[in-house]
Write an enzyme that holds these catalytic residues in place. Structure first.
Site, PDB file in Angstrom:
ATOM      1  N   GLU A  32      -2.699  -8.866   3.200  1.00 29.97           N
ATOM      2  CA  GLU A  32      -3.251  -9.394   4.571  1.00 29.97           C
ATOM      3  C   GLU A  32      -4.675  -9.150   4.819  1.00 29.97           C
ATOM      4  O   GLU A  32      -5.148  -9.949   5.821  1.00 29.97           O
ATOM      5  CB  GLU A  32      -2.392  -8.667   5.657  1.00 29.97           C
ATOM      6  CG  GLU A  32      -2.962  -7.065   6.214  1.00 29.97           C
ATOM      7  CD  GLU A  32      -2.533  -5.779   4.879  1.00 29.97           C
ATOM      8  OE1 GLU A  32      -1.752  -6.285   3.897  1.00 29.97           O
ATOM      9  OE2 GLU A  32      -2.759  -4.721   5.222  1.00 29.97           O
TER      10      GLU A  32
ATOM     11  N   HIS B 177      -4.240  -4.649  -0.028  1.00 27.98           N
ATOM     12  CA  HIS B 177      -3.580  -5.301   1.195  1.00 27.98           C
ATOM     13  C   HIS B 177      -3.627  -6.739   1.075  1.00 27.98           C
ATOM     14  O   HIS B 177      -4.624  -7.409   1.224  1.00 27.98           O
ATOM     15  CB  HIS B 177      -4.602  -4.725   2.345  1.00 27.98           C
ATOM     16  CG  HIS B 177      -4.325  -3.240   2.581  1.00 27.98           C
ATOM     17  ND1 HIS B 177      -3.597  -2.866   3.375  1.00 27.98           N
ATOM     18  CD2 HIS B 177      -5.153  -2.285   1.840  1.00 27.98           C
ATOM     19  CE1 HIS B 177      -3.370  -1.506   3.418  1.00 27.98           C
ATOM     20  NE2 HIS B 177      -4.383  -1.011   2.767  1.00 27.98           N
TER      21      HIS B 177
ATOM     22  N   CYS C 214       0.677  -1.289   0.029  1.00 31.36           N
ATOM     23  CA  CYS C 214       0.200  -0.125   0.037  1.00 31.36           C
ATOM     24  C   CYS C 214       0.967   1.269  -0.094  1.00 31.36           C
ATOM     25  O   CYS C 214       1.452   1.488  -0.919  1.00 31.36           O
ATOM     26  CB  CYS C 214      -0.860   0.043   1.085  1.00 31.36           C
ATOM     27  SG  CYS C 214      -2.293   1.340   0.972  1.00 31.36           S
TER      28      CYS C 214
END
Lengths: 251, 200
Positions: free
Chosen positions: B182, B180, B77
């Site tokens: 994650e 992202h 990001c």
């Protein structure tokens, strides 16, 4: 292409899911983490946890739950319910929440939106607005839609966006629980007026309601609770229905 | 495997640590130069504002440390944006690993395109790269961003929002992703796993 989001909402009390759920594969229907994982595996794009705990231990229990959820699932989730201060937000984001949602606290003290956005960034501040039609005008309501305010919904939505909200979660109290479809008109009006995403909530009952809220309602995301919990509409079926109808969906 | 997650004034690092934990990696959030230098993998996460992030990195001498890393390095990001040359976000000179400019999304039609882009978007035109090993076709990843890196010769995947932009970049030991991982479900976890499994 950016896709429309499908968001199941889980009600939490004392760290447990409260609305009955009907998943055969669930060992413990009250375990929010297990339920969250199932939704995530089924293709939910995001989750919302709404905490309705009223006890003094609320903050601690909620933060513990947030940590458990964040460790277990790999999709974004929002936490809401009784959040009122910058400190509340700090605790929950620190525990692993991606976004928090505020409602009554913002109505009571609009400046808190600016404070939270400045401290943590707009992207993690969702402002929830409960709206009800009163003689042809839309007014913001608080306390689960019971308490009317003098705020006109459209102008409040504009104000919260100007103050730094990253998204609006718009719940029509007239439609909530009816299963007769989302409030497409006001959702479209607010979505067109603003440059931040609008999550529509209240009224989902059939799969075509989602198609309508994305097309006529111009919603960026749609949230529902019971139809998902009771498997009336499983998330994978809903998504493939929407894909077949040309809605941009992650599948 | 030791993973150093660079600590600086950026939000949302907790979920990166949890994701690495799920993959069985030993991850530590740190701004300790020696720990970063000796890690097997370095992750540069991020959410926040470019100029204050750059100021912080410089104040801790982390800008030099990042430029000199030789182990597999992943910017996420804001981490991707800071690895580029320059960002339009408060006119910030960045680390210059990728000779790429970071620009702000300007919607031609605000009803159709909202800024930031929030949500799931597809990775397109995926190049042959070890990070994509075993990834199923049409992967979707989760985005939250108002700025984007332009396409370049280092682009290994692109996404489309208002126009095409660099979804992922790769040069030498430096990898970067705008979304992202994650928070990107199985696809994100797979990308992270591939990153951890890269050969040094």
């Amino acid at each position: 292409m950016l896709t429309k989001r499908i968001i199941p909402c889980l009600d939490i009390k004392d760290g447990r899911t409260v609305k009955g759920v009907n998943f055969v594969q669930l060992r413990d229907a009250g375990d929010p983490v297990e339920l969250a994982k199932i939704y995530s595996d089924e293709g939910a794009d995001e989750l919302v946890f709404l905490d309705i705990t009223a006890t003094v231990d609320k903050r601690k229990t909620l933060a513990e739950l947030v940590t458990k959820v964040a460790k277990a699932i790999n999709i974004p989730f929002t936490v809401g319910g009784g959040i009122s201060t910058v400190e509340d937000v700090k605790v929950l984001l620190g525990a692993g929440a991606d976004k928090i949602s505020i409602n009554s606290a913002a109505v009571k003290n609009p400046g808190v939106i600016d404070e939270m956005a400045a401290e943590f960034g707009s992207q993690c501040i969702v402002v929830a607005i409960d709206t009800r039609d009163v003689d042809g005008t839309d007014y913001v309501h608080t306390h689960g839609g019971r308490k009317p305010t003098l705020l006109q919904t459209q102008s409040w939505a504009k104000e919260v966006a100007d103050r730094g909200a990253g998204e609006i979660l718009l719940t029509s109290m007239d439609h909530d629980g009816t299963k007769a479809g989302f409030a497409n008109e006001i959702t479209a009006e607010i979505s067109s007026m603003l440059t931040i995403p609008v999550i529509a909530s209240g009224g989902a009952g059939k799969m075509h309601h989602f198609e309508e809220v994305f097309s006529f309602g111009k919603a960026d995301a749609a949230l529902a609770a019971s139809i998902f919990h009771f498997k009336e509409i499983p998330v994978p079926e809903l998504k493939s229905y929407l894909v077949d109808r040309g809605v941009s969906i992650r599948f | 495997m030791k993973v150093a997650v660079i600590k600086y004034n950026s939000g949302n690092v907790q979920s990166v640590l949890y994701a690495l934990e799920r993959l069985g990696a030993k991850a530590e959030l740190t701004d300790d130069i020696e720990k970063i230098k000796s890690a097997d993998r370095v992750i540069f996460p991020g959410q926040g504002e470019a100029s204050s992030a750059m100021r912080y990195l410089k104040s801790k001498n982390l800008d030099q440390v990042i430029k000199e890393t030789t182990q597999p390095f992943l910017g996420i990001c804001l981490g991707l944006q800071l690895l580029c040359d320059h960002s339009e976000e408060n006119n910030t000179e960045c680390l210059g690993i990728f000779p790429v400019k970071v620009k702000k999304f300007i919607p031609e039609n605000s009803q159709e395109f909202k800024v930031p882009q929030i949500g799931w978007n597809e990775l397109e035109k995926i190049m042959d790269n070890p990070l994509f090993r075993g990834i199923k076709p049409h992967p979707f990843v989760y985005y939250v961003h108002s700025f984007y890196a332009e396409l370049s010769e280092f682009t290994i995947a692109q996404s489309h929002y208002i126009h095409d932009f660099s979804a992922m970049l790769h040069k030498d030991n430096f990898f970067a992703i705008q979304a992202h991982p994650e928070k990107s479900g199985e696809v994100g976890e797979h990308l992270l796993k591939n990153f951890l499994n890269l050969r040094n």
